[in-house]
Design a protein around this motif. Sequence first.
Motif, PDB file in Angstrom:
ATOM      1  N   SER A  82      29.980  89.693  35.142  1.00  0.00           N
ATOM      2  CA  SER A  82      29.341  89.099  36.328  1.00  0.00           C
ATOM      3  C   SER A  82      28.428  90.100  37.040  1.00  0.00           C
ATOM      4  CB  SER A  82      30.420  88.639  37.311  1.00  0.00           C
ATOM      5  OG  SER A  82      31.186  89.760  37.737  1.00  0.00           O
ATOM      6  N   THR A  83      27.866  91.050  36.282  1.00  0.00           N
ATOM      7  CA  THR A  83      27.155  92.159  36.948  1.00  0.00           C
ATOM      8  C   THR A  83      25.880  91.731  37.692  1.00  0.00           C
ATOM      9  OG1 THR A  83      26.286  92.667  34.757  1.00  0.00           O
ATOM     10  CG2 THR A  83      28.046  94.081  35.549  1.00  0.00           C
ATOM     11  N   PHE A  84      25.415  90.492  37.486  1.00  0.00           N
ATOM     12  CA  PHE A  84      24.231  90.032  38.251  1.00  0.00           C
ATOM     13  C   PHE A  84      24.635  89.004  39.308  1.00  0.00           C
ATOM     14  CE2 PHE A  84      19.772  88.188  38.489  1.00  0.00           C
ATOM     15  CZ  PHE A  84      19.236  89.320  39.074  1.00  0.00           C
ATOM     16  N   CYS A  85      25.953  88.894  39.541  1.00  0.00           N
ATOM     17  CA  CYS A  85      26.435  87.901  40.513  1.00  0.00           C
ATOM     18  C   CYS A  85      26.854  88.609  41.803  1.00  0.00           C
ATOM     19  CB  CYS A  85      27.624  87.141  39.919  1.00  0.00           C
ATOM     20  SG  CYS A  85      28.274  85.880  41.021  1.00  0.00           S
ATOM     21  N   THR A  86      26.147  88.361  42.867  1.00  0.00           N
ATOM     22  CA  THR A  86      26.560  88.891  44.175  1.00  0.00           C
ATOM     23  C   THR A  86      26.081  87.950  45.267  1.00  0.00           C
ATOM     24  OG1 THR A  86      26.727  90.906  45.512  1.00  0.00           O
ATOM     25  CG2 THR A  86      24.535  90.409  44.623  1.00  0.00           C
ATOM     26  N   GLY A  87      26.805  87.953  46.397  1.00  0.00           N
ATOM     27  CA  GLY A  87      26.437  87.072  47.509  1.00  0.00           C
ATOM     28  C   GLY A  87      26.780  85.613  47.252  1.00  0.00           C
ATOM     29  N   SER A  88      27.599  85.357  46.225  1.00  0.00           N
ATOM     30  CA  SER A  88      27.934  83.964  45.890  1.00  0.00           C
ATOM     31  C   SER A  88      29.310  83.584  46.410  1.00  0.00           C
ATOM     32  CB  SER A  88      27.938  83.770  44.367  1.00  0.00           C
ATOM     33  OG  SER A  88      26.648  83.864  43.859  1.00  0.00           O
ATOM     34  N   ASP A  89      29.473  82.306  46.639  1.00  0.00           N
ATOM     35  CA  ASP A  89      30.800  81.769  46.952  1.00  0.00           C
ATOM     36  C   ASP A  89      31.191  80.879  45.775  1.00  0.00           C
ATOM     37  OD1 ASP A  89      33.104  81.112  48.550  1.00  0.00           O
ATOM     38  OD2 ASP A  89      32.173  79.143  48.869  1.00  0.00           O
ATOM     39  N   ILE A  90      32.239  81.283  45.055  1.00  0.00           N
ATOM     40  CA  ILE A  90      32.643  80.523  43.863  1.00  0.00           C
ATOM     41  C   ILE A  90      33.763  79.554  44.264  1.00  0.00           C
ATOM     42  CG2 ILE A  90      33.359  80.684  41.442  1.00  0.00           C
ATOM     43  CD1 ILE A  90      30.942  82.430  41.855  1.00  0.00           C
ATOM     44  N   ILE A  91      33.501  78.278  44.052  1.00  0.00           N
ATOM     45  CA  ILE A  91      34.432  77.230  44.491  1.00  0.00           C
ATOM     46  C   ILE A  91      35.387  76.870  43.359  1.00  0.00           C
ATOM     47  CG2 ILE A  91      34.551  74.820  45.237  1.00  0.00           C
ATOM     48  CD1 ILE A  91      31.626  75.355  46.377  1.00  0.00           C
ATOM     49  N   VAL A  92      36.686  76.896  43.676  1.00  0.00           N
ATOM     50  CA  VAL A  92      37.704  76.529  42.661  1.00  0.00           C
ATOM     51  C   VAL A  92      38.619  75.507  43.343  1.00  0.00           C
ATOM     52  CG1 VAL A  92      39.467  77.413  41.071  1.00  0.00           C
ATOM     53  CG2 VAL A  92      37.585  78.911  41.765  1.00  0.00           C
ATOM     54  N   ASP A  93      38.166  74.253  43.396  1.00  0.00           N
ATOM     55  CA  ASP A  93      38.882  73.274  44.232  1.00  0.00           C
ATOM     56  C   ASP A  93      39.266  71.994  43.489  1.00  0.00           C
ATOM     57  OD1 ASP A  93      36.477  71.983  43.942  1.00  0.00           O
ATOM     58  OD2 ASP A  93      36.068  71.743  46.071  1.00  0.00           O
ATOM     59  N   GLY A  94      39.292  72.047  42.156  1.00  0.00           N
ATOM     60  CA  GLY A  94      39.674  70.844  41.398  1.00  0.00           C
ATOM     61  C   GLY A  94      38.695  69.696  41.596  1.00  0.00           C
ATOM     62  N   GLY A  95      37.505  70.003  42.076  1.00  0.00           N
ATOM     63  CA  GLY A  95      36.492  68.957  42.280  1.00  0.00           C
ATOM     64  C   GLY A  95      36.567  68.299  43.645  1.00  0.00           C
ATOM     65  N   HIS A  96      37.373  68.885  44.550  1.00  0.00           N
ATOM     66  CA  HIS A  96      37.587  68.273  45.874  1.00  0.00           C
ATOM     67  C   HIS A  96      36.280  67.857  46.553  1.00  0.00           C
ATOM     68  CE1 HIS A  96      40.206  68.005  49.598  1.00  0.00           C
ATOM     69  NE2 HIS A  96      38.998  67.898  50.097  1.00  0.00           N
ATOM     70  N   ARG A  97      35.304  68.806  46.543  1.00  0.00           N
ATOM     71  CA  ARG A  97      34.081  68.502  47.291  1.00  0.00           C
ATOM     72  C   ARG A  97      33.126  67.584  46.548  1.00  0.00           C
ATOM     73  NH1 ARG A  97      32.924  74.176  49.884  1.00  0.00           N
ATOM     74  NH2 ARG A  97      34.476  74.686  48.293  1.00  0.00           N
ATOM     75  N   ALA A  98      33.426  67.341  45.265  1.00  0.00           N
ATOM     76  CA  ALA A  98      32.564  66.428  44.515  1.00  0.00           C
ATOM     77  C   ALA A  98      33.104  64.998  44.601  1.00  0.00           C
ATOM     78  CB  ALA A  98      32.517  66.869  43.053  1.00  0.00           C
ATOM     79  N   TRP A  99      34.307  64.826  45.086  1.00  0.00           N
ATOM     80  CA  TRP A  99      35.075  63.579  44.974  1.00  0.00           C
ATOM     81  C   TRP A  99      34.728  62.595  46.058  1.00  0.00           C
ATOM     82  CZ3 TRP A  99      37.430  61.122  41.435  1.00  0.00           C
ATOM     83  CH2 TRP A  99      38.614  60.393  41.623  1.00  0.00           C
TER      84      TRP A  99
END
Length: 283
Positions: free
Chosen positions: A266-283
Amino acid sequence: AALAGSHPAETALSQFALPGRVALITGGHRGIGLEIALALAEAGANVYCLDLPPTPDSDWLKVQAHAASLAQSQRAQGNLLVAGKLEYVSGDVTDQKKVWDIAEEIAKKEGRLDICVANAGILRSAECLEYPAEEFRKLIDINVSGALFSAQAAGRQMERLGIPGSIILIASMSGSMTNKDQHWVAYNTSKAAVIQMARSLSCELGVKGIRVNSVSPGYIYTQMTRNFLSKNDGLDADWSSQNPLGRLGRPDELRGVVLWLAGDGSTFCTGSDIIVDGGHRAW
Ligand code: NDP
């Protein structure tokens, strides 16, 4: 040509391997923090857990023994990747000097500090118009100041040693959404702050080669949520129905994303918020 001589599986796995790396995690005695501490150690990192003193029923001692015996059997089998050690350091994330000192001691002892996971946090609910001042301040102090002090502590050592480290703040989906009848004004506010903190730190520390990201889990089955669920009949089913997978997450389902953020994948990944919510916000 870039792949000549390398085994694809080995190349892919090495993106998650952390041999020789050193990690500091806060609140690693149980729940999500415990799973992350174990995952980091199993990937080869030496892991220091900054936590309040363990209670007699804590899983901590069992886990420490597990990591040690895993390393022993891996060494005996001649494995290239051997689990790192897990060590407990007593401290409170709201004590800035203590947290800074602990990171400095670790960096001096190990000669490096590569990874910091600011995971310690608490959840309290109270109606917004009645929220007691002391309770509000305490939650913000642990969840927000504690995350900053941990990131500072690690960032200072990474900068001093010139290490392109990875700092991961455990936020929450509650930082960008809310739910009826929860009375989580303090918690939700604190987690919104943590998401923005990761973004802000990523800008300031990116120029030093240090990455900062946040991870926002959805509802995960731990002591924290069990305490809340036990006081609210039917809430377990209600929460489960709020995502397309139809269940709460398990703490071990945060392992992969944190290993990825901690390591070379992930060496080019910074300033991100990674969502791990089982799809809660897509539902
Ligand atoms: P737990 O309550 O199970 O674990 C929290 C850990 O933080 C414990 O080890 C606790 O220590 C430690 N801790 C609390 N206060 C301090 C402090 N002042 N200094 C040092 N350590 C402290 O929670 P979870 O595992 O569920 O949560 C971990 C993180 O994930 C938290 O930041 C939480 O907000 C976040 N999160 C959790 C979700 C969930 O559904 N469970 C969802 C989204 C985010 P002790 O054991 O001594 O109390």
